[in-house]
Design an enzyme around this catalytic site. Structure first.
Site, PDB file in Angstrom:
ATOM      1  N   ASP A   1       0.860  -1.189   0.000  1.00  0.00           N
ATOM      2  CA  ASP A   1       0.000   0.000   0.000  1.00  0.00           C
ATOM      3  C   ASP A   1       0.893   1.234   0.000  1.00  0.00           C
ATOM      4  OD1 ASP A   1      -2.166   1.651   0.118  1.00  0.00           O
ATOM      5  OD2 ASP A   1      -2.788   1.101   2.145  1.00  0.00           O
TER       6      ASP A   1
ATOM      7  N   ASP B   1      -2.729   2.412  -6.214  1.00  0.00           N
ATOM      8  CA  ASP B   1      -1.734   2.512  -5.145  1.00  0.00           C
ATOM      9  C   ASP B   1      -1.667   1.303  -4.216  1.00  0.00           C
ATOM     10  OD1 ASP B   1      -4.206   2.980  -4.008  1.00  0.00           O
ATOM     11  OD2 ASP B   1      -3.508   4.589  -2.693  1.00  0.00           O
ATOM     12  N   GLU B   2      -2.363   0.222  -4.512  1.00  0.00           N
ATOM     13  CA  GLU B   2      -2.242  -0.952  -3.651  1.00  0.00           C
ATOM     14  C   GLU B   2      -2.514  -2.223  -4.435  1.00  0.00           C
ATOM     15  OE1 GLU B   2      -5.199  -1.682  -0.583  1.00  0.00           O
ATOM     16  OE2 GLU B   2      -6.498  -0.139  -1.437  1.00  0.00           O
TER      17      GLU B   2
END
Length: 362
Positions: free
Chosen positions: A16, A110-111
């Site tokens: 993350d 983003d993860e």
């Protein structure tokens, strides 16, 4: 009869990025470093797509209205999002993941989850997580947090444990105790409304949740009861699914009291519009079909949908379309206990695949 061998426990990493959009802006614009920063619309009815850690200290969060964010932090600096840049950085990061495993399940820009059980690198899952974080820092100038465990549920919880720029490993021996100590609000899938319902039932921690049997949880939470039953024991059988596309983004709210008046119904749709718009902003998504879901006091459920001529993702259009779909169902003759909005027919990078126990050494 020869029994099939038991498959080895999984080794799962959840990566993350730390305040991704805001961190990219601070990286590219040194004058913004150290300032409370929000990525998103600065208009009164805009939505915060991401907040820097400096802004989070004031309570500013993603999916929050810009007006609320400004009240919490008068010195907040707003910058417009640059999704082309975020997508390019996201591709860089996914290229780093691919050095260690082909089993990558992106959740957003983003993860992502990574299954490194059979990684060709020969490294432990912990060593892989450390190497990925180091490469991200060196090659992008950004930081990432990682959770390492034997399933997706625990890996995701672990990645949030030592943020920002942290690493947390939850081994099979530590898994049950790790879950028992957590507040139920930390569980993936337990939002504020569900957490409040659990609190009324005397369930505040993972240990409290584990103490309730399956029948009790199914009685009070329906189909989700089985998930809560397993999660409280650190069990999650979901595999990491590479490049799984997202088909829709939705949010719904169950109200403590049934809604009848028009103003209350519009207000009841606001949280869903905020949540969907915020999610779309973070992932660079837009969609053409808006679906309204409502549930009456007698649990009768109704859905209405409309496909728009062009993709949308902003809160104002989502809310306006939801209100238009609601209009033919008014006036309400009996109370409404649940309202939700879903955006589908998605376009954007988040909807496309990228160029989507004991003795286990983690």
């Amino acid at each position: 009869m020869t029994l099939a061998p038991t498959p080895p426990p999984r080794k799962v990493i959840h990566i993350d990025m730390d305040a991704f959009y805001a961190s990219v802006e601070q990286r590219d614009h040194p004058a913004l470093r150290g300032l409370p920063l929000a990525v998103g619309g600065s208009r009164e009815r805009g939505v915060v797509a991401a907040a820097s850690y400096e802004a989070r200290r004031f309570g500013v969060r993603s999916a929050m209205s810009s007006a609320t964010a400004r009240r919490l932090c008068p010195a907040l600096v707003f910058v417009p999002p640059r999704f082309d840049v975020y997508k390019a950085v996201s591709r860089q990061i996914r290229d780093i993941f691919a050095r260690y495993t082909p089993l990558i399940e992106p959740l957003s820009l983003d993860e992502a989850y990574l299954d490194v059980t059979a990684s060709p690198s020969g490294l432990t899952a912990t060593a892989i997580a450390q190497a990925i974080r180091a490469s991200i820092r060196q090659e992008t100038g950004l930081t990432a947090s990682a959770g390492v465990s034997y399933n997706k549920f625990l890996a995701k919880l672990a990645s949030d444990q030592n943020k920002p720029d942290g690493l947390c490993v939850v081994t099979p021996r530590k898994g049950p105790a790790f879950v028992e100590a957590l507040p139920v609000g930390r569980f993936h899938g337990v939002g504020p409304v569900t957490a409040a319902r659990m609190h009324k039932l005397g369930i505040f921690t993972g240990a409290d949740l584990r103490a309730r049997d399956l029948a009790f949880l199914q009685e009070h939470f329906g189909k989700a009861g089985e998930y809560y039953h397993l999660a409280a024991r650190g069990i999650d059988h979901r595999p990491v699914r590479a490049d799984r596309p997202r088909k829709s983004v939705g949010s719904e709210s169950t109200f403590p009291e049934d809604l009848v008046e028009h103003e209350a119904l519009v207000a009841g749709l606001l949280p869903a519009a905020d949540a969907v718009a915020g999610h779309c902003a973070r992932q660079g998504l837009a969609g053409r079909t808006v679906t309204l879901k409502l549930r009456y006091a007698d649990f009768r459920q109704v859905t209405r949908a409309r496909t728009l001529p062009a993709p949308i993702a902003d809160r104002e259009t989502l809310l306006a379309t939801g209100v238009e779909l609601l209009a033919p169902l008014e006036p309400v003759t009996q109370g409404i206990r649940l309202l939700g909005l879903t955006l589908s027919n998605l376009t954007g990078d988040g909807d496309d695949p990228p160029d989507g126990q004991l003795g286990l050494e983690l």
